[in-house]
Design a protein around this motif. Structure first.
Motif, PDB file in Angstrom:
ATOM      1  N   SER A 369      35.611  36.891  38.226  1.00 36.48           N
ATOM      2  CA  SER A 369      36.251  37.764  38.984  1.00 36.48           C
ATOM      3  C   SER A 369      34.048  38.911  39.225  1.00 36.48           C
ATOM      4  CB  SER A 369      37.643  38.989  38.564  1.00 36.48           C
ATOM      5  OG  SER A 369      37.144  39.684  37.300  1.00 36.48           O
ATOM      6  N   LEU A 370      34.468  39.701  40.169  1.00 34.60           N
ATOM      7  CA  LEU A 370      33.462  40.828  40.635  1.00 34.60           C
ATOM      8  C   LEU A 370      33.641  42.561  40.394  1.00 34.60           C
ATOM      9  CD1 LEU A 370      31.366  38.531  43.043  1.00 34.60           C
ATOM     10  CD2 LEU A 370      31.174  38.962  41.250  1.00 34.60           C
ATOM     11  N   PRO A 371      33.015  43.403  40.519  1.00 32.70           N
ATOM     12  CA  PRO A 371      33.905  44.864  40.982  1.00 32.70           C
ATOM     13  C   PRO A 371      34.486  44.820  41.741  1.00 32.70           C
ATOM     14  CG  PRO A 371      31.553  44.767  40.147  1.00 32.70           C
ATOM     15  CD  PRO A 371      32.003  43.070  39.948  1.00 32.70           C
ATOM     16  N   GLY A 372      34.237  44.649  42.796  1.00 34.21           N
ATOM     17  CA  GLY A 372      34.712  44.421  44.527  1.00 34.21           C
ATOM     18  C   GLY A 372      36.199  43.012  44.567  1.00 34.21           C
ATOM     19  N   SER A 373      36.620  42.713  43.775  1.00 34.93           N
ATOM     20  CA  SER A 373      37.756  41.857  43.507  1.00 34.93           C
ATOM     21  C   SER A 373      38.875  42.455  42.992  1.00 34.93           C
ATOM     22  CB  SER A 373      37.494  41.307  42.369  1.00 34.93           C
ATOM     23  OG  SER A 373      36.585  40.473  42.467  1.00 34.93           O
ATOM     24  N   PRO A 374      39.812  41.998  43.478  1.00 32.16           N
ATOM     25  CA  PRO A 374      41.767  42.793  43.170  1.00 32.16           C
ATOM     26  C   PRO A 374      41.448  43.410  41.809  1.00 32.16           C
ATOM     27  CG  PRO A 374      41.815  41.072  44.766  1.00 32.16           C
ATOM     28  CD  PRO A 374      40.143  40.621  44.256  1.00 32.16           C
ATOM     29  N   THR A 375      40.616  42.396  40.708  1.00 34.49           N
ATOM     30  CA  THR A 375      41.853  42.938  39.304  1.00 34.49           C
ATOM     31  C   THR A 375      39.793  43.051  38.609  1.00 34.49           C
ATOM     32  OG1 THR A 375      40.396  41.022  38.472  1.00 34.49           O
ATOM     33  CG2 THR A 375      42.807  40.891  39.204  1.00 34.49           C
ATOM     34  N   GLY A 376      38.913  43.679  39.887  1.00 37.37           N
ATOM     35  CA  GLY A 376      38.136  44.828  39.851  1.00 37.37           C
ATOM     36  C   GLY A 376      37.373  43.200  38.338  1.00 37.37           C
ATOM     37  N   GLU A 377      36.354  43.842  38.304  1.00 35.45           N
ATOM     38  CA  GLU A 377      35.189  42.875  37.027  1.00 35.45           C
ATOM     39  C   GLU A 377      36.367  42.372  35.812  1.00 35.45           C
ATOM     40  OE1 GLU A 377      31.185  43.908  36.632  1.00 35.45           O
ATOM     41  OE2 GLU A 377      32.225  45.593  36.392  1.00 35.45           O
ATOM     42  N   GLY A 378      35.453  41.214  35.217  1.00 38.24           N
ATOM     43  CA  GLY A 378      36.300  40.931  33.543  1.00 38.24           C
ATOM     44  C   GLY A 378      37.164  39.767  33.146  1.00 38.24           C
ATOM     45  N   VAL A 379      37.575  39.720  34.692  1.00 36.11           N
ATOM     46  CA  VAL A 379      38.870  38.053  34.679  1.00 36.11           C
ATOM     47  C   VAL A 379      37.481  36.917  34.346  1.00 36.11           C
ATOM     48  CG1 VAL A 379      40.227  37.096  35.496  1.00 36.11           C
ATOM     49  CG2 VAL A 379      40.567  39.257  35.382  1.00 36.11           C
ATOM     50  N   PHE A 380      37.534  35.822  33.578  1.00 33.22           N
ATOM     51  CA  PHE A 380      37.399  34.885  34.010  1.00 33.22           C
ATOM     52  C   PHE A 380      38.103  33.446  33.507  1.00 33.22           C
ATOM     53  CE2 PHE A 380      35.275  30.747  31.033  1.00 33.22           C
ATOM     54  CZ  PHE A 380      34.755  30.820  32.343  1.00 33.22           C
ATOM     55  N   GLY A 381      38.826  32.558  34.006  1.00 38.02           N
ATOM     56  CA  GLY A 381      39.600  31.140  33.816  1.00 38.02           C
ATOM     57  C   GLY A 381      39.691  30.335  34.871  1.00 38.02           C
ATOM     58  N   TRP A 382      40.748  29.625  35.337  1.00 36.71           N
ATOM     59  CA  TRP A 382      40.792  28.958  36.240  1.00 36.71           C
ATOM     60  C   TRP A 382      41.708  28.276  36.114  1.00 36.71           C
ATOM     61  CZ3 TRP A 382      38.050  28.514  40.497  1.00 36.71           C
ATOM     62  CH2 TRP A 382      38.056  27.222  41.177  1.00 36.71           C
ATOM     63  N   GLY A 383      42.353  27.851  36.814  1.00 34.71           N
ATOM     64  CA  GLY A 383      43.608  26.757  37.213  1.00 34.71           C
ATOM     65  C   GLY A 383      43.125  25.454  37.212  1.00 34.71           C
ATOM     66  N   GLY A 384      44.921  24.089  36.738  1.00 31.63           N
ATOM     67  CA  GLY A 384      44.796  23.185  37.093  1.00 31.63           C
ATOM     68  C   GLY A 384      45.546  22.525  38.292  1.00 31.63           C
ATOM     69  N   ALA A 385      46.099  20.944  38.417  1.00 31.30           N
ATOM     70  CA  ALA A 385      45.768  20.373  39.444  1.00 31.30           C
ATOM     71  C   ALA A 385      47.899  20.638  39.657  1.00 31.30           C
ATOM     72  CB  ALA A 385      46.115  19.897  39.203  1.00 31.30           C
ATOM     73  N   ALA A 386      48.203  20.180  38.271  1.00 33.60           N
ATOM     74  CA  ALA A 386      49.682  20.477  38.039  1.00 33.60           C
ATOM     75  C   ALA A 386      50.188  21.355  38.033  1.00 33.60           C
ATOM     76  CB  ALA A 386      49.842  19.791  36.631  1.00 33.60           C
ATOM     77  N   GLY A 387      49.662  22.657  37.893  1.00 36.32           N
ATOM     78  CA  GLY A 387      50.168  24.301  38.527  1.00 36.32           C
ATOM     79  C   GLY A 387      50.017  24.914  37.198  1.00 36.32           C
ATOM     80  N   THR A 388      49.625  24.648  36.295  1.00 34.77           N
ATOM     81  CA  THR A 388      48.907  25.255  35.342  1.00 34.77           C
ATOM     82  C   THR A 388      47.660  26.388  35.235  1.00 34.77           C
ATOM     83  OG1 THR A 388      46.852  24.215  34.234  1.00 34.77           O
ATOM     84  CG2 THR A 388      49.447  24.074  33.169  1.00 34.77           C
ATOM     85  N   ILE A 389      47.557  27.833  34.419  1.00 36.41           N
ATOM     86  CA  ILE A 389      46.594  28.882  34.813  1.00 36.41           C
ATOM     87  C   ILE A 389      46.389  29.304  33.598  1.00 36.41           C
ATOM     88  CG2 ILE A 389      48.212  30.326  35.475  1.00 36.41           C
ATOM     89  CD1 ILE A 389      46.410  31.251  37.522  1.00 36.41           C
TER      90      ILE A 389
END
Length: 428
Positions: A369-389
């Motif tokens: 995430s970047l400073p202009g992201s809805p959550t602000g900066e500092g978020v890192f991660g990803w999701g999976g094809a079967a619904g996980t996150i």
């Protein structure tokens, strides 16, 4: 013959069903303090079970390095009485990508590869790549690539490769013909997908991929792709160790991730969830646990989408990220390496319009995430094809995982709206 994930499937999910009537209404699987601490998240995940839209759902939320709260609803399958819990096994699919990204960062830290090093130093066949003049167009109307593919570009999906689940036309057919796929789904036939024989090893996978043109010029556009799978082969060569063995030795064993791997042992089948395809009001089991394709040795260890893990295990991985390389007095990488991995590794010139990361950054295998992201900066991660996150919020000090099993992920709003429910609790 293994049926590989379809275009919609790896972007989201797949399924088939019918046993919804066997599911006890609102079966509560695991209730810890988390259900009280995170009421919006709990209500959100429980509603899918109440409505019989999903067999089981689970949340894993931890603050700082404190023990995680696990809470959820439902069972391993629609016809099962076993509740989901912290040690239930889930198909992670693309939540594998940050793990592969961290593996590469370990080698960068040790000087065995450099972030901007050409991958041709490890895999010479990639030294003189061709690029399609028209993306997804002719395989023969090509031009020489202007730049070399780098490790950074593999980490960030900017190397110019595509995915058989995204591309169209001749390049998609060539990927399928060569078994260049990013994961496996089921022993059962997958509707709308031709039979595909996957490449039998990471070496063969890399050798075949090198013979095909790139879809985009390296470093020009964010293109969700097979790049993290190819990175697994680079890691093998750079480390002198099989990719799956490297992950086990350098990440899983030190972090105590005993339930994480590319295959499910027969003794653990009782913990494996069933993967579903939502078909109208029914759930069709596309990969029943007792006959899961994950009980077989995989054709190759898919660095982009091959891992199975538990919420407890993946939380250990997220705790390490949140601890900037350390958790439980175990440090697997330097603080500065972890920070680099979770930083935005994309140049501003990278075209991200119309992609999964439009308006966002990307680090070592995960969205940043970047400073202009809805959550602000500092978020890192990803999701999976079967619904996980799974993600960490470094600014607020949280590690967060949402688990269920259905494909495609966009068939239901679980993955999409899970973070919204979490932030309702955190920001209230």
């Amino acid at each position: 013959m293994n049926q590989m994930i379809s275009r919609r499937a790896l972007l989201g999910g797949l399924a088939m069903g019918g046993a919804a009537g066997l599911m006890p209404r609102a079966a509560l699987a695991w209730k810890a303090d988390g259900a009280v601490l995170y009421p919006a998240t709990h209500a959100f995940i429980k509603a899918f079970v109440d409505k019989r839209q999903l067999a089981g759902t689970l949340a894993a939320i931890g603050k700082g390095q404190a023990a995680a709260n696990f809470f959820g609803a439902g069972t391993l399958a629609m016809n099962s009485s076993t509740p989901v819990g912290p040690d239930t096994l889930w198909r992670l699919y693309s939540m594998t990508k940050p793990v592969t990204g961290i593996a590469a960062m370990l080698l960068i830290e040790e000087g065995k590869m450099r972030l901007d090093q050409p991958i041709a130093d490890f895999l010479p066949d990639f030294a003189k790549m061709k690029v399609q003049v028209t993306p997804d167009g002719s395989l023969t109307d090509v031009r020489p690539a202007q730049t070399q593919i780098t490790v950074r570009q593999l980490l960030t999906h900017t190397a110019g490769f595509g995915y058989n689940i995204i591309q169209k036309g001749p390049i998609r057919e060539a990927y399928n013909r060569n078994g260049l796929v990013g994961g496996q789904v089921s022993r059962l036939p997958v509707p709308g997908m031709p039979p595909i024989t996957p490449a039998p090893s990471l070496k063969v996978f890399a050798d075949r991929l090198a013979t095909l043109p790139l879809v985009y010029e390296p470093g020009s556009r964010w293109s969700y792709s097979l790049s993290l799978d190819l990175l697994g082969r680079v890691i093998e060569v750079a480390s002198g160790q099989a990719f799956d063995a490297f992950l086990k030795t350098r990440i899983f064993d030190p972090l105590g991730m005993k339930s994480t791997g590319f295959q499910v042992a027969q003794k653990d089948v009782g913990r494996l969830s069933t993967n579903y395809f939502p078909l109208g009001p029914a759930l069709v089991p596309i990969d029943p646990a007792a006959a899961s394709i994950y009980l077989d040795p995989p054709p190759m260890p898919y660095g982009g989408g091959g891992l199975v893990s538990s919420a407890r295990d993946y939380d250990r991985f997220l705790a390490m990220l949140l601890g900037e390389g350390e958790t439980g007095r175990v440090r697997i990488m330097k603080r500065e390496t972890a920070r680099l991995a979770m930083s935005n590794l994309l140049d501003d010139k990278i075209d991200r319009r119309g992609t999964f990361v439009e308006g966002e950054g990307f680090g070592a295998g995960g969205r940043v995430s970047l400073p202009g992201s809805p959550t602000g900066e500092g978020v890192f991660g990803w999701g999976g094809a079967a619904g996980t996150i799974g993600f960490v919020d470094r600014t607020r000090g949280y590690r967060v995982g949402g688990y269920t099993q259905y494909m495609p992920a966009e068939a239901l709003p679980f993955q999409r709206d899970f973070p919204k429910a979490f932030y309702k609790d955190v920001l209230r």
